[in-house]
Design an enzyme around this catalytic site. Structure first.
Site, PDB file in Angstrom:
ATOM      1  N   VAL A  16      25.877  23.559 -35.648  1.00 58.25           N
ATOM      2  CA  VAL A  16      26.397  22.855 -36.820  1.00 58.25           C
ATOM      3  C   VAL A  16      25.684  22.399 -37.781  1.00 58.25           C
ATOM      4  CG1 VAL A  16      28.216  21.014 -37.045  1.00 58.25           C
ATOM      5  CG2 VAL A  16      28.309  22.318 -34.909  1.00 58.25           C
ATOM      6  N   ALA A  17      24.518  21.433 -37.469  1.00 57.95           N
ATOM      7  CA  ALA A  17      23.739  20.916 -38.363  1.00 57.95           C
ATOM      8  C   ALA A  17      22.363  20.622 -37.565  1.00 57.95           C
ATOM      9  CB  ALA A  17      24.325  19.666 -38.972  1.00 57.95           C
ATOM     10  N   GLY A  68      18.739  18.180 -38.241  1.00 62.03           N
ATOM     11  CA  GLY A  68      18.089  17.081 -39.055  1.00 62.03           C
ATOM     12  C   GLY A  68      16.668  16.725 -38.318  1.00 62.03           C
ATOM     13  N   SER A  69      16.213  15.779 -39.004  1.00 68.19           N
ATOM     14  CA  SER A  69      14.680  15.582 -38.356  1.00 68.19           C
ATOM     15  C   SER A  69      14.859  14.807 -37.286  1.00 68.19           C
ATOM     16  CB  SER A  69      14.117  14.565 -39.320  1.00 68.19           C
ATOM     17  OG  SER A  69      14.938  13.168 -39.506  1.00 68.19           O
ATOM     18  N   GLY A  94      17.160  15.469 -34.462  1.00 70.01           N
ATOM     19  CA  GLY A  94      17.854  16.395 -33.434  1.00 70.01           C
ATOM     20  C   GLY A  94      18.838  17.215 -34.035  1.00 70.01           C
ATOM     21  N   THR A  95      19.714  18.098 -33.199  1.00 72.51           N
ATOM     22  CA  THR A  95      20.354  19.021 -33.762  1.00 72.51           C
ATOM     23  C   THR A  95      21.837  18.794 -33.229  1.00 72.51           C
ATOM     24  OG1 THR A  95      20.862  21.440 -33.998  1.00 72.51           O
ATOM     25  CG2 THR A  95      20.096  20.671 -31.853  1.00 72.51           C
ATOM     26  N   VAL A  96      22.918  19.441 -33.962  1.00 72.24           N
ATOM     27  CA  VAL A  96      24.231  19.261 -33.288  1.00 72.24           C
ATOM     28  C   VAL A  96      24.615  20.842 -33.043  1.00 72.24           C
ATOM     29  CG1 VAL A  96      26.767  18.739 -33.658  1.00 72.24           C
ATOM     30  CG2 VAL A  96      24.805  17.297 -34.525  1.00 72.24           C
ATOM     31  N   LYS A 103      25.590  16.784 -29.477  1.00 75.69           N
ATOM     32  CA  LYS A 103      24.372  16.149 -30.370  1.00 75.69           C
ATOM     33  C   LYS A 103      22.973  16.540 -29.376  1.00 75.69           C
ATOM     34  CE  LYS A 103      22.856  11.966 -32.945  1.00 75.69           C
ATOM     35  NZ  LYS A 103      23.270  10.738 -33.153  1.00 75.69           N
ATOM     36  N   ASP A 116      26.746   2.574 -41.294  1.00 76.15           N
ATOM     37  CA  ASP A 116      26.289   3.883 -42.212  1.00 76.15           C
ATOM     38  C   ASP A 116      27.538   4.608 -42.392  1.00 76.15           C
ATOM     39  OD1 ASP A 116      24.586   5.704 -43.195  1.00 76.15           O
ATOM     40  OD2 ASP A 116      24.222   6.774 -41.456  1.00 76.15           O
TER      41      ASP A 116
END
Length: 410
Positions: A113-114, A116-117, A119-121, A136, A229
């Site tokens: 799915v996505a 980033g710095s 971790g991942t989904v 996640k 956020d």
């Protein structure tokens, strides 16, 4: 998981770490193959020591016993398994319990799915429940490097307390040898992706999304929770087009009347009092809502992104957000009252929204709001392709490496 990363700063006078967000970037979450440096998290052969063991000794972590770890003995015949010492298990309890290995019989990966710095989904199929979830995945070594153990645990703790139709519900959480796992319901898209595709939203859709977010924020604040956020990337959309607020990684329990001092969040959404280092309270979330609604109505952010929080504070303080005269008078008034520099004068209570001109005729009831159609959202979702390919794992924790080298797009 948002696309924004935070870097450690100095301690504030209240003992909190300062976390400054990198300016908002176009394109949302990062996709694609992982850097080869991540491979070391899963491979530890013979005399090569675990990243977690080395990091633990360097940190002198104050949470648990600080006994030195002995080097792994050299075995020529076969490599030693890289299993973290008990501290790395106990450190994340009870929020991340130890469960039997989730493997081929229960979870299958449908795609990425996505990433980033932090971790991942992943998009996964639970073969037992016959349902699709988002998982996640956070490497433990990253948590220790960034000193965010408390943040990860509080994220799960807060989500376990929340039960609201417009909040992304927590399905499960557990830990493996090297990773933390947070499983939630799956949503195929987010508000930022939709905004990037359609630009300005129709007024009726803005009104509906605003009402749903007002209910969510009032609910959280009544529980003493600041989200910190609120942004388009952290708002998922379900199959009917209604929103689900997600990513409580920066959230914090702040009782009514108490204040916070940590500089954290996403620069373009951060209230002036947050950018200045506090003190601030729940009113900061309402500023973020104002930025979000302004963007939906105009197709752009009220203030352009700056390089850091100091420059961003100067821009926010010295520039008035020009609200287009073409906007509905009620919407224009709402934006003025949310984007108020003084948090004491900022719109924030449910009864104020209920009598606001922009929400005339709106019933602030989750069940009634969910019955309202959001046609352009569902039509956009229907055009998105889906992958039928799956990848079964014998060990969901250790076998992640093979997937990350050749990810299936979700």
């Amino acid at each position: 998981m948002g696309a924004v990363s935070c870097r450690q700063g100095q301690h504030t006078q209240q003992g909190e770490h300062t976390r400054v967000a990198v300016p908002h970037k176009q394109g949302g979450n990062i996709r694609g193959p992982w850097a080869r440096g991540w491979k070391s998290l899963w491979t530890g052969l013979g005399t090569i020591r675990s990243d977690l063991e080395e990091l633990w000794e360097l940190r002198g972590h104050h949470y648990l016993h600080q006994e030195s770890l002995k080097p792994a003995p050299v075995l020529v015949e076969k490599p030693l398994p890289e299993w973290p010492v008990p501290q790395f298990i106990n450190l994340f309890l009870p929020e991340f319990p130890i469960r039997p290995i989730r493997g081929q019989q229960q979870l299958k990966i449908l795609g990425l799915v996505a990433k980033g710095s932090f971790g991942t989904v992943l998009k996964v199929l639970d073969c037992t429940q016959k349902a699709v979830f988002a998982v996640k995945v956070v490497p433990k070594v990253k948590v220790l490097q960034r000193d965010t153990v408390r943040q990860c645990k509080e994220e799960v703790s807060i989500q376990r307390q929340i039960n609201h139709p417009f909040v992304h519900s927590l399905g499960d959480s557990w830990q493996g040898k090297r990773h933390l796992f947070i499983m939630c319901s799956y949503c195929s898209t987010d508000l930022y992706s939709l905004w990037s595709a359609v630009g300005c939203f129709p007024e009726a859709s803005i009104r509906l999304f605003a009402a749903e977010l007002v209910l969510v924020l009032c609910y959280l604040h009544d529980l003493g929770i600041m989200h910190r956020d609120v942004k388009m990337e952290n708002i998922l959309l379900d199959e009917r087009g209604h929103l689900k607020l997600t990513d409580f990684g920066l959230s914090r329990h702040v009782p009514q009347g108490a204040q916070a001092y940590t500089i954290c969040g996403t620069l373009q959404y951060m209230a002036p009092e947050v950018l200045s280092g506090g003190p601030y309270n729940h009113a900061a979330d309402w500023w973020s809502l104002g930025v979000l609604l302004f963007s939906l109505a105009t197709g752009k952010f009220p203030v352009a992104a700056e390089r850091d929080h100091v420059a961003m504070l100067a821009s926010v303080t010295h520039s008035d957000s020009e609200i287009p005269a073409s906007l509905n008078q009620g919407l224009s008034l709402l934006l003025h009252e949310l984007l108020c520099q003084n948090p004491l004068h900022r719109l924030r209570y449910l009864h104020h929204f209920q009598v606001h001109p922009f929400f005339r005729g709106v019933a602030f009831d989750p069940e009634l709001l969910q019955k309202q159609p959001v046609n352009f959202v569902t039509e956009t979702q229907a055009t998105q392709p889906s992958s039928a390919e799956t990848m079964p794992f014998d060990d969901f924790d250790c076998d992640l490496e093979s997937f990350l080298l050749y990810p299936i797009p979700a």
